[in-house]
Design an enzyme around this catalytic site. Structure first.
Site, PDB file in Angstrom:
ATOM      1  N   LYS A 178       0.839  -1.206   0.000  1.00  0.00           N
ATOM      2  CA  LYS A 178       0.000   0.000   0.000  1.00  0.00           C
ATOM      3  C   LYS A 178       0.878   1.261   0.000  1.00  0.00           C
ATOM      4  O   LYS A 178       2.103   1.173   0.229  1.00  0.00           O
ATOM      5  CB  LYS A 178      -0.935  -0.053   1.214  1.00  0.00           C
ATOM      6  N   TYR A 219     -12.302  -2.476  -3.175  1.00  0.00           N
ATOM      7  CA  TYR A 219     -12.786  -2.611  -1.803  1.00  0.00           C
ATOM      8  C   TYR A 219     -14.313  -2.540  -1.724  1.00  0.00           C
ATOM      9  O   TYR A 219     -14.850  -2.100  -0.712  1.00  0.00           O
ATOM     10  CB  TYR A 219     -12.154  -1.533  -0.930  1.00  0.00           C
ATOM     11  N   ARG A 272      -1.483 -14.666   3.426  1.00  0.00           N
ATOM     12  CA  ARG A 272      -2.271 -14.088   4.526  1.00  0.00           C
ATOM     13  C   ARG A 272      -1.516 -14.275   5.852  1.00  0.00           C
ATOM     14  O   ARG A 272      -1.474 -13.382   6.684  1.00  0.00           O
ATOM     15  CB  ARG A 272      -3.646 -14.756   4.623  1.00  0.00           C
ATOM     16  N   THR A 294      -5.328  -8.054  10.364  1.00  0.00           N
ATOM     17  CA  THR A 294      -5.595  -6.684   9.903  1.00  0.00           C
ATOM     18  C   THR A 294      -5.054  -5.613  10.852  1.00  0.00           C
ATOM     19  O   THR A 294      -4.475  -4.617  10.409  1.00  0.00           O
ATOM     20  CB  THR A 294      -7.117  -6.499   9.728  1.00  0.00           C
ATOM     21  N   ASN A 305      -1.739  -0.192   7.427  1.00  0.00           N
ATOM     22  CA  ASN A 305      -1.199  -1.527   7.716  1.00  0.00           C
ATOM     23  C   ASN A 305      -0.395  -2.148   6.563  1.00  0.00           C
ATOM     24  O   ASN A 305      -0.218  -3.358   6.471  1.00  0.00           O
ATOM     25  CB  ASN A 305      -2.304  -2.467   8.205  1.00  0.00           C
ATOM     26  N   HIS A 364      -1.741  -5.568   1.548  1.00  0.00           N
ATOM     27  CA  HIS A 364      -2.988  -6.293   1.289  1.00  0.00           C
ATOM     28  C   HIS A 364      -2.638  -7.648   0.703  1.00  0.00           C
ATOM     29  O   HIS A 364      -1.675  -7.773  -0.047  1.00  0.00           O
ATOM     30  CB  HIS A 364      -3.845  -5.525   0.269  1.00  0.00           C
ATOM     31  N   GLU A 379      -9.315  -9.959  -7.890  1.00  0.00           N
ATOM     32  CA  GLU A 379      -8.361  -8.856  -7.708  1.00  0.00           C
ATOM     33  C   GLU A 379      -7.284  -8.883  -8.796  1.00  0.00           C
ATOM     34  O   GLU A 379      -6.875  -7.826  -9.295  1.00  0.00           O
ATOM     35  CB  GLU A 379      -7.764  -8.930  -6.299  1.00  0.00           C
TER      36      GLU A 379
END
Ligand code: UDP
Ligand code: MG
Length: 151
Positions: free
Chosen positions: A11, A51, A87, A93, A114, A117, A128
């Site tokens: 990000k 999103y 993940r 998160t 954070n 993604h 995505e």
């Protein structure tokens, strides 16, 4: 070797903080294959599609401002069980709860910044990937260590 794929995004905070190399390095050293990678400034329109599951939530406007605030680095990774592996490498998160040793646990302090993604399921990954990449941006090749990573 299985062709499972996932979508990951460093990000804008991760890019501005100079964490791209660190994050990509973790994925490479884990044994995941980079199938595609590019820098992209996410537009508001793309952000809303990306999103869409969060439209209407209290953090949505903040999330739109955050994700469009600078360039991101979009990545497609391939490997067996790559969706749950990425993940797990990201951490949960909220960076306060993320385990040390995860990307969020090591490099973030706040849910709203954070750093990374990653797709939460193979279905999300497919959606995505299609949102961010054209088919001709994906590359098929053999990692030199592939015979050591899988039986
Ligand atoms: N987010 C936020 N506040 C919240 C929940 C989420 O700012 O209370 C942001 C955060 O950047 C998060 C993203 O929205 O990564 C998407 O939320 P999701 O619940 O899908 O978490 P993720 O899948 O990224 O772990
Ligand atoms: Mg999510």
């Amino acid at each position: 070797m299985s062709g499972e794929r996932t979508f990951a995004l460093v990000k804008p905070d991760g890019v501005k903080r100079g964490l791209v190399g660190e994050i990509i390095g973790r994925f490479e050293r884990k044994g995941l294959k980079i199938v595609a990678i590019k820098t992209i400034r996410i537009t508001r329109e793309l952000a809303e599609q990306y999103y869409s599951e969060h439209i209407g939530k209290p953090f949505f406007d903040g999330l739109m401002n955050y994700i469009t605030s600078g360039p991101s680095v979009a990545i497609i990774l391939e490997g067996k069980d790559v969706v749950p592996i990425v993940r797990k490498m990201m951490g949960v998160t909220n960076p306060v709860q993320a385990d040390l040793g995860t990307i969020r646990g090591d490099y973030a302090v706040f849910t709203g910044r954070n750093v990374i993604h990653g797709s939460d399921s193979p279905v999300s990954a497919e959606r995505e990937i299609a949102l961010f990449f054209r088919k001709d941006e994906l590359h098929d090749y053999v990692r030199a260590d592939e015979g050591l990573l899988y039986d």
